[in-house]
Design an enzyme around this catalytic site. Structure first.
Site: not given
Length: 380
Positions: A127, A129, A157, A179-180, A242-243, A366
């Site tokens: 994460t 800002p 965070f 993504a790449h 898993q998280e 979220t």
């Protein structure tokens, strides 16, 4: 309903976890809450007790046990004890798989023994800002300089941010990122240019150090690349199920415990000359929560079993995370209300559970992101 997913070995392990909590955590927890951080000795104690690196192969100092039900036991018992500050679930279940599945043999021998002993505390820095759930927005960069990377950027965070000795940093290793073009780089404590900012002041989970991290021309050795170059997006997506299960397991355990203590409370307290439990509204509230908790527990136990067997997909993990954490939030709010004014007092368990648990619907993706994942799987 009687749960059927645990056997005698799991229940024996549960007693080990409870003993550890009573001896090494709960006597110190109020001080940790005031300090805004847990002691490093607690991590070493967890290592001595065999609670760290459960799934790490024995040759590196771990337990060599990939049965996810043991992780469920830890999540449940720490939640019931009201002790989220010692973030063993983050260490074991979120960061551990990156090191066991992606690290080279040299990296495993360098990092995993300390990971299992509690000498090496870990964090993962995604994460920023301006970028949370949207990995496309990551701005932290790593420039290839031949035998090393030069890392620049900031993260926020970050759980375990103050204590962490190893930080897995998500950074752009191509100009476009996305993504790449993202990679995972491991930054070690003491590296020049790696600085920690504030230990952030949160409304709950006070003892769980959550920090800002800054990287100013940090030289990261090429041998600290974790996994494939430009492969971070796939690596991150692989481990998210898993998280989210870890967060969901804490969510349902919290809801169950809140229901237990509130049921006892309304039996003992009186209003209008009789116990609260005799009032129809109170009975309906307890009945509704008990039913929601029972139904959710059944689904979560199925997900735990499926994940232990390698059969849980990311959609059902997202369902579990969304539903269990939103249930936890609702139950915490309703139970605080049933405690009346006492529920607002920090000396009552329900008050701390209310503030500690509020983050559950936010981190790990979220609720809105979970719904998007589920909806996209059904509607394309």
């Amino acid at each position: 309903m009687q749960r059927r997913i645990f056997d005698a070995d799991h229940e024996a392990f549960r007693e080990t976890v409870r003993t550890f909590l009573s001896k090494e955590v709960l006597p110190h927890y109020e001080q940790w809450e005031q300090d805004g951080i847990v002691s490093r000795e607690a991590w070493r104690a967890a290592g001595r007790q065999g609670l760290l690196g459960l799934a790490v192969p024995e040759e590196y100092g771990g337990g060599g046990n990939t049965d996810f039900r043991y992780a469920a036991v830890i999540a449940e018992e720490f939640t019931r004890a009201g002790a989220p500050g010692l973030a063993i679930g983050l260490h074991n279940d979120i960061i551990g798989p990156y090191l066991t599945s992606l690290a080279t043999e040299e990296q495993k021998r360098r990092w995993l023994p300390g990971f299992c002993s509690g000498e090496t505390i870990t964090a993962i820095a995604m994460t920023e800002p301006g970028a949370g759930s949207d990995l496309q927005g990551i701005r932290t960069t790593a420039e290839d300089r031949g035998d090393h990377w030069v890392l620049n950027g900031s993260k926020t965070f970050i759980s375990n941010g103050i204590l962490a000795d190893l930080v897995i940093v998500v950074a752009k290793t191509t100009p476009e990122g996305g993504a790449h073009g993202l990679s995972l780089l491991v930054v070690e404590r003491g590296t020049e240019g790696f600085e920690r900012g504030r230990n952030l002041d949160k409304i709950g989970q006070k003892s769980q150090d959550t920090a800002e991290l800054f990287f100013n021309d940090v030289r990261v050795p090429k041998e600290n690349l974790l996994g494939e170059l430009n492969g971070a997006f796939v690596h991150l997506m692989t481990n998210l199920a898993q998280e989210r299960m870890g967060i969901a397991m804490a969510g349902i355990a919290a809801a169950e415990h809140l229901l237990e203590i509130t049921t006892q409370y309304v039996k003992e307290r009186e209003a209008f000359g009789r116990p609260l439990a005799k009032l129809q509204h109170i009975r309906f509230e307890i009945a509704e929560m008990a039913t929601e908790v029972a139904v959710t527990r059944t689904f979560l136990d199925r997900c735990i079993t499926d994940h232990s067997n390698g059969e849980l997909d990311h959609v059902h993990a997202s369902m579990a995370k969304w539903w269990a954490t939103e249930l936890q939030k609702r139950v915490a709010d309703r139970c605080l209300q049933l405690h009346r004014g006492y529920g607002y007092m920090t000396e009552y368990r329900v008050a701390r559970a209310f503030t500690d648990g509020r983050i559950q619907t936010i981190y790990g993706g979220t609720t809105e992101i979970m719904k998007e994942i589920i909806g996209r799987s059904l509607l394309g």
